[in-house]
Design a protein around this motif. Sequence first.
Motif, PDB file in Angstrom:
ATOM      1  N   GLU A  76       0.822  -1.202   0.000  1.00  0.00           N
ATOM      2  CA  GLU A  76       0.000   0.000   0.000  1.00  0.00           C
ATOM      3  C   GLU A  76       0.856   1.252   0.000  1.00  0.00           C
ATOM      4  OE1 GLU A  76      -3.610  -0.207   2.140  1.00  0.00           O
ATOM      5  OE2 GLU A  76      -3.460   1.857   2.773  1.00  0.00           O
ATOM      6  N   ASN A  77       2.066   1.172   0.575  1.00  0.00           N
ATOM      7  CA  ASN A  77       2.944   2.334   0.565  1.00  0.00           C
ATOM      8  C   ASN A  77       3.659   2.511  -0.770  1.00  0.00           C
ATOM      9  OD1 ASN A  77       2.449   3.230   3.163  1.00  0.00           O
ATOM     10  ND2 ASN A  77       3.853   1.753   4.043  1.00  0.00           N
ATOM     11  N   HIS A  78       3.529   1.530  -1.636  1.00  0.00           N
ATOM     12  CA  HIS A  78       4.123   1.586  -2.972  1.00  0.00           C
ATOM     13  C   HIS A  78       3.224   2.503  -3.810  1.00  0.00           C
ATOM     14  CE1 HIS A  78       4.797  -1.258  -6.725  1.00  0.00           C
ATOM     15  NE2 HIS A  78       4.594  -0.023  -7.095  1.00  0.00           N
ATOM     16  N   ASP A  79       3.320   3.802  -3.489  1.00  0.00           N
ATOM     17  CA  ASP A  79       2.302   4.727  -3.982  1.00  0.00           C
ATOM     18  C   ASP A  79       2.841   5.797  -4.917  1.00  0.00           C
ATOM     19  OD1 ASP A  79       2.111   7.075  -1.162  1.00  0.00           O
ATOM     20  OD2 ASP A  79       3.787   6.030  -2.075  1.00  0.00           O
ATOM     21  N   THR A  80       4.057   5.636  -5.406  1.00  0.00           N
ATOM     22  CA  THR A  80       4.674   6.740  -6.131  1.00  0.00           C
ATOM     23  C   THR A  80       5.587   6.219  -7.228  1.00  0.00           C
ATOM     24  OG1 THR A  80       4.769   8.040  -4.084  1.00  0.00           O
ATOM     25  CG2 THR A  80       6.160   8.772  -5.880  1.00  0.00           C
TER      26      THR A  80
ATOM     27  N   VAL B 227      -2.562  15.146   1.379  1.00  0.00           N
ATOM     28  CA  VAL B 227      -1.509  15.303   0.391  1.00  0.00           C
ATOM     29  C   VAL B 227      -0.224  14.757   0.998  1.00  0.00           C
ATOM     30  CG1 VAL B 227      -0.100  16.943  -0.917  1.00  0.00           C
ATOM     31  CG2 VAL B 227      -2.567  17.297  -0.711  1.00  0.00           C
ATOM     32  N   GLY B 228       0.503  13.948   0.255  1.00  0.00           N
ATOM     33  CA  GLY B 228       1.738  13.359   0.750  1.00  0.00           C
ATOM     34  C   GLY B 228       2.967  14.111   0.304  1.00  0.00           C
ATOM     35  N   ASP B 229       4.072  13.401   0.252  1.00  0.00           N
ATOM     36  CA  ASP B 229       5.356  14.022  -0.067  1.00  0.00           C
ATOM     37  C   ASP B 229       5.580  14.243  -1.555  1.00  0.00           C
ATOM     38  OD1 ASP B 229       5.581  11.044  -0.189  1.00  0.00           O
ATOM     39  OD2 ASP B 229       7.551  11.551  -0.992  1.00  0.00           O
ATOM     40  N   SER B 230       4.884  13.456  -2.387  1.00  0.00           N
ATOM     41  CA  SER B 230       5.223  13.403  -3.814  1.00  0.00           C
ATOM     42  C   SER B 230       5.242  14.758  -4.526  1.00  0.00           C
ATOM     43  CB  SER B 230       4.269  12.454  -4.540  1.00  0.00           C
ATOM     44  OG  SER B 230       4.367  11.158  -4.015  1.00  0.00           O
TER      45      SER B 230
ATOM     46  N   GLY C  74       7.172   5.715  -0.352  1.00  0.00           N
ATOM     47  CA  GLY C  74       6.830   5.092   0.925  1.00  0.00           C
ATOM     48  C   GLY C  74       5.854   5.971   1.690  1.00  0.00           C
ATOM     49  N   MET C  75       5.994   6.011   3.004  1.00  0.00           N
ATOM     50  CA  MET C  75       5.105   6.806   3.835  1.00  0.00           C
ATOM     51  C   MET C  75       5.448   8.281   3.699  1.00  0.00           C
ATOM     52  SD  MET C  75       2.494   6.836   5.729  1.00  0.00           S
ATOM     53  CE  MET C  75       2.227   5.143   6.247  1.00  0.00           C
TER      54      MET C  75
ATOM     55  N   PHE D 177       6.275   1.139   8.787  1.00  0.00           N
ATOM     56  CA  PHE D 177       6.092   1.712   7.457  1.00  0.00           C
ATOM     57  C   PHE D 177       7.394   1.661   6.669  1.00  0.00           C
ATOM     58  CE2 PHE D 177       7.003   5.227  10.384  1.00  0.00           C
ATOM     59  CZ  PHE D 177       8.101   5.827   9.772  1.00  0.00           C
ATOM     60  N   GLN D 178       7.278   1.904   5.379  1.00  0.00           N
ATOM     61  CA  GLN D 178       8.439   1.935   4.492  1.00  0.00           C
ATOM     62  C   GLN D 178       8.786   3.366   4.115  1.00  0.00           C
ATOM     63  OE1 GLN D 178      11.168   0.709   3.485  1.00  0.00           O
ATOM     64  NE2 GLN D 178      10.717  -0.733   1.813  1.00  0.00           N
TER      65      GLN D 178
END
Length: 325
Positions: A181-185, A214-217, A237-238, A282-283
């Motif tokens: 699930e953290n494989h998000d980018t 909103v995340g880091d991406s 990752g997270m 988390f990763q």
Amino acid sequence: MKRRNFIKNTGIAGVALSATPSIFSKPILNELNMINKYPVAVATWNFQNATKMAGAELARGATALDAVEKGVMVEEANLKNTTVGNGGAPDRDGNVTLDACIMSPDGNAGSVVYLKEIEHPVSVARKVMEETPHVMLAGEGALQFAIHQGFKRKNLLTEESEKSWKKWLEHKEYKPIINIENHDTIGMLCLDSKGDIAGACTTSGLSYKINGRVGDSPIIGAGLFLDNEVGGAVGTGMGEAIMKSVGSFLIVELMRQGKSPQEACEEAVMRTVRTAPNYKDFQVAYVALNKKGEIGSYCIHKGFSYAKFYEGESTDNPSKSYLDS
């Protein structure tokens, strides 16, 4: 010109011409006698179709900026990839919201966050960078800007993603699954034949995130940062953990201080390990590329890898990790 000087000068020119790199040719020697390995494309995770596209662009002489945009667009359009672009998993309310950013060799940057109904947010981010005085546009404003720039609205919630979301609604349990699930980018870096570096990062964010998250991406310095004098870095990752450490910026600054890409990635991961008591839950993973074409990667948990395209060859490269399991 005296004959001796003429021979000397033309001899130097001949050496320079013989050292001029062809696309995907063997590594060349620069004026400091260091080996340069470019052009090259690298991306988080095993997104080899994306790096192959970027590599093909570099092979025909495209700039690093054009290559990274075209490269990540492959995954934005990939309906089987539920973590990026069209077909991305929705938030808890069923909205597919996309985040992306892009950086050029001159240090300019563009970003969009919470963008709906546009398949290629990275291209909108590039328009923000090139057509406005701003760096980031969000939500409805980003959508209206995209439409004004000629992008077409599209329903991004596929039948498969909607089915998975409705199944999740039965329990509404949010529990990140490391390396899934953290494989998000997809974050990508390209170094072109001129030695210029560019980067891009795009995502649909964590599956079933809180509406508005909103995340880091799309955050310059977190999910992506580069300096054309030094190199670049991308994270995955997270996202919350990456934002708290401003990880990609940190890696570039460590490389500026003389650390290798590998050493810089390891230090960035360890910043999170040392400050987050729950780091085992988390990763966090990084990939870095310096101006010589050297690559480094490091992560918390085993299982992360990066795709690389160099000299016509595509490879999946397992990353070193802090934890072995």
